[in-house]
Enzyme design. Structure first.
Site, PDB file in Angstrom:
ATOM      1  N   GLY A 371       0.822  -1.206   0.000  1.00 51.01           N
ATOM      2  CA  GLY A 371       0.000   0.000   0.000  1.00 51.01           C
ATOM      3  C   GLY A 371       0.850   1.247   0.000  1.00 51.01           C
ATOM      4  O   GLY A 371       1.951   1.270   0.554  1.00 51.01           O
ATOM      5  N   GLN A 372       0.327   2.291  -0.636  1.00 47.02           N
ATOM      6  CA  GLN A 372       1.060   3.548  -0.699  1.00 47.02           C
ATOM      7  C   GLN A 372       0.072   4.693  -0.755  1.00 47.02           C
ATOM      8  O   GLN A 372      -0.928   4.621  -1.472  1.00 47.02           O
ATOM      9  CB  GLN A 372       1.980   3.577  -1.923  1.00 47.02           C
ATOM     10  CG  GLN A 372       2.916   4.783  -1.966  1.00 47.02           C
ATOM     11  CD  GLN A 372       3.901   4.682  -3.107  1.00 47.02           C
ATOM     12  OE1 GLN A 372       3.651   3.999  -4.093  1.00 47.02           O
ATOM     13  NE2 GLN A 372       5.031   5.357  -2.978  1.00 47.02           N
ATOM     14  N   ALA A 374      -0.616   9.210   0.678  1.00 48.09           N
ATOM     15  CA  ALA A 374      -0.012  10.495   1.015  1.00 48.09           C
ATOM     16  C   ALA A 374       0.648  10.467   2.384  1.00 48.09           C
ATOM     17  O   ALA A 374       1.543  11.266   2.664  1.00 48.09           O
ATOM     18  CB  ALA A 374      -1.078  11.590   0.965  1.00 48.09           C
ATOM     19  N   TYR A 375       0.210   9.553   3.257  1.00 56.15           N
ATOM     20  CA  TYR A 375       0.700   9.565   4.629  1.00 56.15           C
ATOM     21  C   TYR A 375       1.718   8.470   4.910  1.00 56.15           C
ATOM     22  O   TYR A 375       2.171   8.332   6.025  1.00 56.15           O
ATOM     23  CB  TYR A 375      -0.472   9.438   5.608  1.00 56.15           C
ATOM     24  CG  TYR A 375      -1.243  10.715   5.752  1.00 56.15           C
ATOM     25  CD1 TYR A 375      -1.002  11.589   6.807  1.00 56.15           C
ATOM     26  CD2 TYR A 375      -2.207  11.063   4.820  1.00 56.15           C
ATOM     27  CE1 TYR A 375      -1.702  12.772   6.937  1.00 56.15           C
ATOM     28  CE2 TYR A 375      -2.915  12.245   4.941  1.00 56.15           C
ATOM     29  CZ  TYR A 375      -2.662  13.091   5.997  1.00 56.15           C
ATOM     30  OH  TYR A 375      -3.363  14.266   6.121  1.00 56.15           O
ATOM     31  N   THR A 377       3.909   4.581   3.330  1.00 50.11           N
ATOM     32  CA  THR A 377       3.956   3.369   2.525  1.00 50.11           C
ATOM     33  C   THR A 377       3.943   2.171   3.456  1.00 50.11           C
ATOM     34  O   THR A 377       4.610   2.175   4.493  1.00 50.11           O
ATOM     35  CB  THR A 377       5.233   3.353   1.662  1.00 50.11           C
ATOM     36  OG1 THR A 377       5.271   4.533   0.860  1.00 50.11           O
ATOM     37  CG2 THR A 377       5.265   2.142   0.754  1.00 50.11           C
ATOM     38  N   ASP A 521     -12.904   7.696  12.577  1.00 49.17           N
ATOM     39  CA  ASP A 521     -12.683   7.512  11.137  1.00 49.17           C
ATOM     40  C   ASP A 521     -12.970   6.066  10.754  1.00 49.17           C
ATOM     41  O   ASP A 521     -12.193   5.430  10.031  1.00 49.17           O
ATOM     42  CB  ASP A 521     -11.251   7.891  10.760  1.00 49.17           C
ATOM     43  CG  ASP A 521     -11.068   8.025   9.242  1.00 49.17           C
ATOM     44  OD1 ASP A 521     -12.084   8.161   8.532  1.00 49.17           O
ATOM     45  OD2 ASP A 521      -9.920   7.989   8.777  1.00 49.17           O
TER      46      ASP A 521
END
Length: 683
Positions: A371-372, A374-375, A377, A521
């Site tokens: 997974g990768q 903005a926050y 990897t 969330d």
């Protein structure tokens, strides 16, 4: 009819919350009363303020109690003569009867891939069960209405009479390990139930990853990431991954991550010095306070003005505060050091101890990226089982195991280009400390027992200017990927499968609430699975600490946090304080409906912005029912009615009327739901 809202990952309102705002109210010891007003709101308050004109008219000034159906109870009783639910705790009825009742309505469009066996036997069983149900209705046990009034005082009924109050049962989830070791061993608390008999039962419901036998027992068989199935030594960079992105690790990145070392303090050794500088907002330790020769604090050197512990079950207490101070300093020094490519000085040094293990020694080598974003990897590491009597302190084993190898998930985190170092430090510290505490902690912070539905956060490491969180690994991916694959067949999950997942979800959320933390969330992307169907909540970066160990009362917050389809309507009202526990309950309801329907209920809970949500409000205020809930089907009519009542009480746009998580778990729907995780009741 409004168009269905398809699933999508691109709907985030806000992805993180600062530590100081998560801990808002920390050390504000006013007398108990109404929730404190907050002058400082979260970053998302600006966005919700921009939506203020749309949010003010959210309810349109019209409220009405939601009813299950406008039809009379007499009509319902006349037609509701079904067999006892196959998910009843009182006794397991014949699933063949329930299956015939559910699928006998015609070819239901939501279940095209369900296979039924033993048709003639099912028909005979259905006849016998029908006769038994008629006999029960003439002089048998109390009706479902009586049960509802006895155990769910918070539910809203269509009748004028109020439900009688009853005390809630005190329950807690037990500790359990999620391992798949070979050999017949007793099932620990929190693990998959063992069959009481080895006799093979006829399968009457069979789907790709879910089956139910004639005794009502179900089994999950979720797919495992191909990266794990094949030999880790010879993996190929071309297969399925959680987020549909898979890349083989690069040699340079692998070497950089392998050199990472843990920045957690080693509580098992004697410390030469401790960190005495607290967070700027919390001045709690005395500068004169020094550790004694045993590594502790003497009575004369106890911290000044240390507040009294009034809530010992809170996830954030004295030990967590020390860890926050320690990590904040360590991360800050690591980011501000003169040479970012050299190891930063450690705030804790030890006498005659072994050097800290690097990531490759402790958690194995990286075998692939799954997974990768903005926050950060996410990678997978693999190592052989500990040898030579090595302990869990150095080699955590509470993770996925296959063929003598342990697998871990590691999240590589870097500050964004426009993110100040101070903000990055508080964001990382908040996310790690909350998750670490909820998953049981380690060393000096091990105060709480872990929960089978909370992802274990194992370690925080550093490699130059990169920070790495280490988690237990869930090889079957997230709920979003499962729903995406199911939606391709034109349906959601089977009702019994969705019920099991819902019960696990609610138990995990209740555990968080019992320890003073709201997730804030909740969404399918933050729900992971093991192959046997154990659900794990993850990603605590947006979580809110609504009650610490020093607080007697719960404090509220303002501003929208989370992902739009799952955000409760009160969050969009500017400057309005709301209870984060009730927000989580709303999100759980959205997740359940998404599991059953295969699509969102609506895109955003703002009347002026979403046609479907506007239609929901109009139907509820004018007719007292919503066609989506009325058209849902289950394998048993009584369970379906209980579920429908719960959904109406979850989706109360007035949070004061919304059902709570503990009361929802105590409804007949959830009590009669068979769950594949054992929970031990605390008496």
């Amino acid at each position: 009819m409004p168009q269905q809202v398809r699933l999508s990952r691109e709907n985030s309102v806000k992805r993180s919350r600062s530590l100081t705002k998560s801990f808002r109210g920390l050390f504000k010891f006013n007398s108990p009363g109404s929730p404190p007003s907050s002058a400082a709101t979260s970053d998302s308050s600006e966005m919700s303020g921009a939506q203020g004109g749309r949010g003010n008219g959210l309810l349109g000034g019209r409220t009405k109690k939601a009813s299950i159906s406008p039809k009379s109870e007499a009509q319902f009783t006349q037609r509701n003569k079904s067999a006892e639910s196959v998910v009843s705790d009182e006794g397991v009825a014949m699933v063949a009867s329930a299956g015939a009742q559910f699928y006998g309505r015609g070819k239901h469009e939501s279940s095209p891939n369900v296979l039924m066996t033993g048709g003639e036997e099912a028909a005979r069983a259905a006849g016998r069960a029908s006769a038994e149900s008629i006999a029960l209705s003439e002089g048998g046990p109390p009706s479902i209405d009586t049960k509802l009034e006895r155990v769910t005082p918070s539910l809203i009924y269509p009748q004028n009479g109020r439900a009688k109050h009853s005390s809630q049962r005190s329950r807690s989830a037990s500790v359990g390990r999620n391992k798949e070791r070979g050999g017949p061993t007793p099932a620990p608390i929190g693990s998959i139930r063992e069959e009481e008999s080895k006799k093979a039962h006829k399968c009457i419901i069979q789907q790709e990853h879910f089956t139910v036998d004639e005794n009502g027992n179900h089994q999950h068989s979720l797919k495992v990431l191909p990266l794990i199935v094949q030999d880790p030594e010879s993996h190929k960079p071309k297969l399925f991954s959680f987020s549909a992105v898979f890349k083989s690790h690069k040699n340079g990145e692998d070497e950089e991550l392998s050199d990472a070392f843990s920045i957690l303090p080693d509580y098992s050794t004697v410390l030469e010095k401790t960190l005495v500088e607290p967070l700027s907002e919390v001045k709690i330790f005395s500068e004169a306070a020094q550790p004694d020769e045993n590594g502790g604090r003497t009575e004369a050197n106890q911290p000044k003005d240390m507040p009294k512990i009034v809530n010992k079950h809170a996830a954030i207490g004295n030990e967590e505060l020390k860890l926050i101070n320690n990590l904040s300093e360590t991360i800050h020094v690591g980011m501000q050091g003169p040479d970012k490519h050299s190891s930063p000085p450690q705030p804790f040094t030890c006498k005659a101890t072994k050097s800290k293990q690097v990531l490759a020694e402790k958690y194995g080598k990286c075998i692939g990226m799954i997974g990768q974003g903005a926050y950060g990897t996410v990678w997978v590491t693999c190592r052989s089982l500990p040898q030579d009597n090595q302990t869990e302190t150095h080699y955590p084993t509470e993770t996925y195991e296959r063929n003598g190898k342990l697998f871990y998930a590691i999240k590589e985190i870097k500050p964004r280009a426009d993110e100040p170092n101070e903000k990055f430090s508080t964001r990382l510290t908040s996310e790690f400390v909350i998750g670490h505490s909820l998953s049981g902690g380690a060393g000096g912070t091990k105060r709480l027992t872990s929960h089978p539905n909370i992802l274990k956060v194992l370690d925080l490491m550093q490699a130059h200017d990169v920070f790495i969180e280490v988690f237990e690994f869930c090889p079957s991916g997230d709920l979003f990927s499962l729903l995406t694959r199911s939606s391709k067949t034109g349906s959601g999950l089977h009702p019994l499968e969705a019920d099991c997942f819902m019960k696990q979800l609610l138990n995990g959320v209740r555990y968080m609430h019992d320890h003073g933390v709201a997730h804030c969330d909740l969404k399918p992307e933050n729900i992971l699975f093991t192959p046997n169907g154990t659900l794990k909540l993850c990603d605590f970066g947006s979580s809110s600490v609504f009650q610490t160990a020093w607080e007697k009362r719960v404090h509220f917050q303002t501003g929208a946090v989370g992902s739009e389809p799952y955000v409760a309507p009160e969050e969009f009202i500017p400057k309005r304080e709301y209870d984060t526990r009730l927000v989580d309950c709303w999100s759980c309801g959205i997740i359940y409906c998404t599991m059953v329907l295969g699509h969102y209920l609506w895109k955003i809970a703002i009347k002026e912005k979403d046609q479907i949500y506007s239609a929901f409000l109009d139907d509820m205020t004018t007719r007292g029912e919503y066609y989506v809930f009325e058209n849902m089907r289950h394998v048993n009519q009584e369970v379906n009615r209980c579920r429908k009542m719960c959904l109406y009480n979850i989706f109360q746009w007035d949070p004061k009327k919304r059902i709570t998580i503990p009361k929802l778990l105590d409804t007949p729907w959830m009590r009669r739901t068979k769950c594949c995780v054992n929970y031990r009741a605390a008496i």
